[in-house]
Design a protein around this motif. Structure first.
Motif, PDB file in Angstrom:
ATOM      1  N   GLY A  30      -2.320 -10.677  -8.616  1.00  0.00           N
ATOM      2  CA  GLY A  30      -2.867 -10.070  -7.406  1.00  0.00           C
ATOM      3  C   GLY A  30      -2.717  -8.564  -7.388  1.00  0.00           C
ATOM      4  O   GLY A  30      -3.629  -7.841  -6.973  1.00  0.00           O
ATOM      5  N   SER A  31      -1.573  -8.085  -7.865  1.00  0.00           N
ATOM      6  CA  SER A  31      -1.365  -6.637  -7.879  1.00  0.00           C
ATOM      7  C   SER A  31      -2.320  -5.952  -8.847  1.00  0.00           C
ATOM      8  O   SER A  31      -2.773  -4.838  -8.590  1.00  0.00           O
ATOM      9  N   TRP A  32      -2.659  -6.609  -9.952  1.00  0.00           N
ATOM     10  CA  TRP A  32      -3.639  -6.041 -10.889  1.00  0.00           C
ATOM     11  C   TRP A  32      -4.992  -5.883 -10.211  1.00  0.00           C
ATOM     12  O   TRP A  32      -5.640  -4.836 -10.325  1.00  0.00           O
ATOM     13  N   ALA A  33      -5.423  -6.930  -9.525  1.00  0.00           N
ATOM     14  CA  ALA A  33      -6.736  -6.884  -8.880  1.00  0.00           C
ATOM     15  C   ALA A  33      -6.781  -5.799  -7.803  1.00  0.00           C
ATOM     16  O   ALA A  33      -7.721  -4.997  -7.752  1.00  0.00           O
ATOM     17  N   ILE A  34      -5.766  -5.769  -6.972  1.00  0.00           N
ATOM     18  CA  ILE A  34      -5.726  -4.770  -5.900  1.00  0.00           C
ATOM     19  C   ILE A  34      -5.607  -3.369  -6.478  1.00  0.00           C
ATOM     20  O   ILE A  34      -6.250  -2.426  -6.001  1.00  0.00           O
ATOM     21  N   LEU A  35      -4.812  -3.220  -7.526  1.00  0.00           N
ATOM     22  CA  LEU A  35      -4.622  -1.916  -8.149  1.00  0.00           C
ATOM     23  C   LEU A  35      -5.929  -1.366  -8.713  1.00  0.00           C
ATOM     24  O   LEU A  35      -6.224  -0.177  -8.558  1.00  0.00           O
ATOM     25  N   ALA A  36      -6.708  -2.210  -9.349  1.00  0.00           N
ATOM     26  CA  ALA A  36      -7.993  -1.759  -9.902  1.00  0.00           C
ATOM     27  C   ALA A  36      -8.908  -1.260  -8.785  1.00  0.00           C
ATOM     28  O   ALA A  36      -9.553  -0.210  -8.908  1.00  0.00           O
ATOM     29  N   ILE A  76      -3.778   9.174   0.322  1.00  0.00           N
ATOM     30  CA  ILE A  76      -3.190   7.989   0.963  1.00  0.00           C
ATOM     31  C   ILE A  76      -3.401   6.758   0.081  1.00  0.00           C
ATOM     32  O   ILE A  76      -2.468   5.992  -0.172  1.00  0.00           O
ATOM     33  N   ILE A  77      -4.614   6.576  -0.396  1.00  0.00           N
ATOM     34  CA  ILE A  77      -4.912   5.432  -1.261  1.00  0.00           C
ATOM     35  C   ILE A  77      -4.124   5.538  -2.570  1.00  0.00           C
ATOM     36  O   ILE A  77      -3.622   4.539  -3.091  1.00  0.00           O
ATOM     37  N   HIS A  78      -3.982   6.751  -3.081  1.00  0.00           N
ATOM     38  CA  HIS A  78      -3.214   6.974  -4.311  1.00  0.00           C
ATOM     39  C   HIS A  78      -1.758   6.555  -4.117  1.00  0.00           C
ATOM     40  O   HIS A  78      -1.153   5.936  -4.997  1.00  0.00           O
ATOM     41  N   MET A  79      -1.181   6.875  -2.974  1.00  0.00           N
ATOM     42  CA  MET A  79       0.205   6.478  -2.690  1.00  0.00           C
ATOM     43  C   MET A  79       0.332   4.959  -2.599  1.00  0.00           C
ATOM     44  O   MET A  79       1.311   4.378  -3.075  1.00  0.00           O
ATOM     45  N   ILE A  80      -0.644   4.318  -1.989  1.00  0.00           N
ATOM     46  CA  ILE A  80      -0.625   2.853  -1.916  1.00  0.00           C
ATOM     47  C   ILE A  80      -0.754   2.269  -3.323  1.00  0.00           C
ATOM     48  O   ILE A  80      -0.084   1.288  -3.668  1.00  0.00           O
ATOM     49  N   ALA A  81      -1.593   2.885  -4.153  1.00  0.00           N
ATOM     50  CA  ALA A  81      -1.740   2.428  -5.541  1.00  0.00           C
ATOM     51  C   ALA A  81      -0.415   2.552  -6.287  1.00  0.00           C
ATOM     52  O   ALA A  81      -0.070   1.682  -7.097  1.00  0.00           O
ATOM     53  N   ARG A  82       0.334   3.596  -6.008  1.00  0.00           N
ATOM     54  CA  ARG A  82       1.638   3.761  -6.664  1.00  0.00           C
ATOM     55  C   ARG A  82       2.598   2.638  -6.279  1.00  0.00           C
ATOM     56  O   ARG A  82       3.406   2.197  -7.098  1.00  0.00           O
ATOM     57  N   LEU A  83       2.510   2.174  -5.048  1.00  0.00           N
ATOM     58  CA  LEU A  83       3.314   1.022  -4.642  1.00  0.00           C
ATOM     59  C   LEU A  83       2.937  -0.199  -5.483  1.00  0.00           C
ATOM     60  O   LEU A  83       3.807  -0.940  -5.949  1.00  0.00           O
ATOM     61  N   PHE A  84       1.653  -0.374  -5.715  1.00  0.00           N
ATOM     62  CA  PHE A  84       1.213  -1.500  -6.535  1.00  0.00           C
ATOM     63  C   PHE A  84       1.574  -1.308  -8.006  1.00  0.00           C
ATOM     64  O   PHE A  84       1.754  -2.292  -8.724  1.00  0.00           O
ATOM     65  N   ILE A 137      -1.160   2.880 -16.623  1.00  0.00           N
ATOM     66  CA  ILE A 137      -0.666   3.582 -15.437  1.00  0.00           C
ATOM     67  C   ILE A 137      -0.712   5.092 -15.670  1.00  0.00           C
ATOM     68  O   ILE A 137      -1.127   5.856 -14.794  1.00  0.00           O
ATOM     69  N   GLY A 138      -0.313   5.518 -16.850  1.00  0.00           N
ATOM     70  CA  GLY A 138      -0.382   6.946 -17.175  1.00  0.00           C
ATOM     71  C   GLY A 138      -1.804   7.475 -17.146  1.00  0.00           C
ATOM     72  O   GLY A 138      -2.066   8.558 -16.604  1.00  0.00           O
ATOM     73  N   PHE A 139      -2.731   6.716 -17.718  1.00  0.00           N
ATOM     74  CA  PHE A 139      -4.140   7.129 -17.699  1.00  0.00           C
ATOM     75  C   PHE A 139      -4.687   7.166 -16.273  1.00  0.00           C
ATOM     76  O   PHE A 139      -5.461   8.058 -15.920  1.00  0.00           O
ATOM     77  N   MET A 140      -4.286   6.189 -15.457  1.00  0.00           N
ATOM     78  CA  MET A 140      -4.741   6.173 -14.060  1.00  0.00           C
ATOM     79  C   MET A 140      -4.222   7.396 -13.310  1.00  0.00           C
ATOM     80  O   MET A 140      -4.972   8.046 -12.571  1.00  0.00           O
ATOM     81  N   GLU A 141      -2.953   7.700 -13.498  1.00  0.00           N
ATOM     82  CA  GLU A 141      -2.374   8.873 -12.838  1.00  0.00           C
ATOM     83  C   GLU A 141      -3.069  10.153 -13.298  1.00  0.00           C
ATOM     84  O   GLU A 141      -3.366  11.031 -12.486  1.00  0.00           O
ATOM     85  N   ALA A 142      -3.326  10.257 -14.597  1.00  0.00           N
ATOM     86  CA  ALA A 142      -3.997  11.449 -15.123  1.00  0.00           C
ATOM     87  C   ALA A 142      -5.419  11.559 -14.575  1.00  0.00           C
ATOM     88  O   ALA A 142      -5.860  12.651 -14.188  1.00  0.00           O
ATOM     89  N   ALA A 143      -6.133  10.445 -14.532  1.00  0.00           N
ATOM     90  CA  ALA A 143      -7.509  10.464 -14.023  1.00  0.00           C
ATOM     91  C   ALA A 143      -7.536  10.856 -12.550  1.00  0.00           C
ATOM     92  O   ALA A 143      -8.377  11.663 -12.129  1.00  0.00           O
ATOM     93  N   LEU A 144      -6.615  10.301 -11.770  1.00  0.00           N
ATOM     94  CA  LEU A 144      -6.587  10.640 -10.346  1.00  0.00           C
ATOM     95  C   LEU A 144      -6.164  12.090 -10.134  1.00  0.00           C
ATOM     96  O   LEU A 144      -6.697  12.776  -9.254  1.00  0.00           O
ATOM     97  N   GLY A 145      -5.221  12.560 -10.931  1.00  0.00           N
ATOM     98  CA  GLY A 145      -4.802  13.957 -10.818  1.00  0.00           C
ATOM     99  C   GLY A 145      -5.931  14.916 -11.147  1.00  0.00           C
ATOM    100  O   GLY A 145      -6.152  15.907 -10.443  1.00  0.00           O
ATOM    101  N   LYS A 146      -6.665  14.611 -12.207  1.00  0.00           N
ATOM    102  CA  LYS A 146      -7.800  15.467 -12.574  1.00  0.00           C
ATOM    103  C   LYS A 146      -8.904  15.397 -11.523  1.00  0.00           C
ATOM    104  O   LYS A 146      -9.521  16.409 -11.198  1.00  0.00           O
ATOM    105  N   ALA A 147      -9.156  14.203 -11.004  1.00  0.00           N
ATOM    106  CA  ALA A 147     -10.186  14.063  -9.972  1.00  0.00           C
ATOM    107  C   ALA A 147      -9.789  14.838  -8.715  1.00  0.00           C
ATOM    108  O   ALA A 147     -10.631  15.481  -8.086  1.00  0.00           O
TER     109      ALA A 147
END
Length: 126
Positions: A20-26, A46-54, A86-96
């Protein structure tokens, strides 16, 4: 009671939480990414912080399942790929968020995510 017994007894709970966390995280990743790209920085944050919880939920449940599988090589590799994701997601969100070119990171996220999902469903095996 040792931790291995607890994990074995509650394996289905860990597995359901992990899936479930994978699906929600995506979904959260994509929403945050497009919010940042659309200039909605506060909502994206805000959504990024929630994603970090997941991320944390996914890592804890994944580590628990890895213990239950007694650190099988296949699942260990899958776990390493998940940490890379997770690292790629963080990098993509940071760049975005900084309005930098994040297409390469987004592509990396999608490729690694597809590989991990295919491993999870047993399509990729070794």
């Amino acid at each position: 009671m040792n931790s291995g017994g607890f994990i074995q007894e509650n394996f289905s709970i860990f597995q359901a939480s992990h899936e479930g966390s994978w699906a929600i995280l995506a979904i959260l990743f994509l929403v945050a990414y497009f919010l940042f790209r659309g200039g909605k920085s506060k909502a994206g944050t805000i959504i990024h912080m929630i994603a970090r919880l997941f991320f944390v939920i996914m890592l804890v449940t994944g580590a628990s399942m890895l213990i239950a599988y007694q650190f099988a090589y296949f699942f260990f590799i899958k776990g390493i790929l998940a940490v890379l994701l997770i690292g790629f997601m963080e990098a993509a969100l940071g760049k975005a968020k900084r309005n930098e070119n994040s297409l390469g990171m987004l592509f990396a996220v999608l490729v690694v995510l597809v590989v991990i999902v295919l491993m999870g469903y047993g399509i990729i095996r070794f």
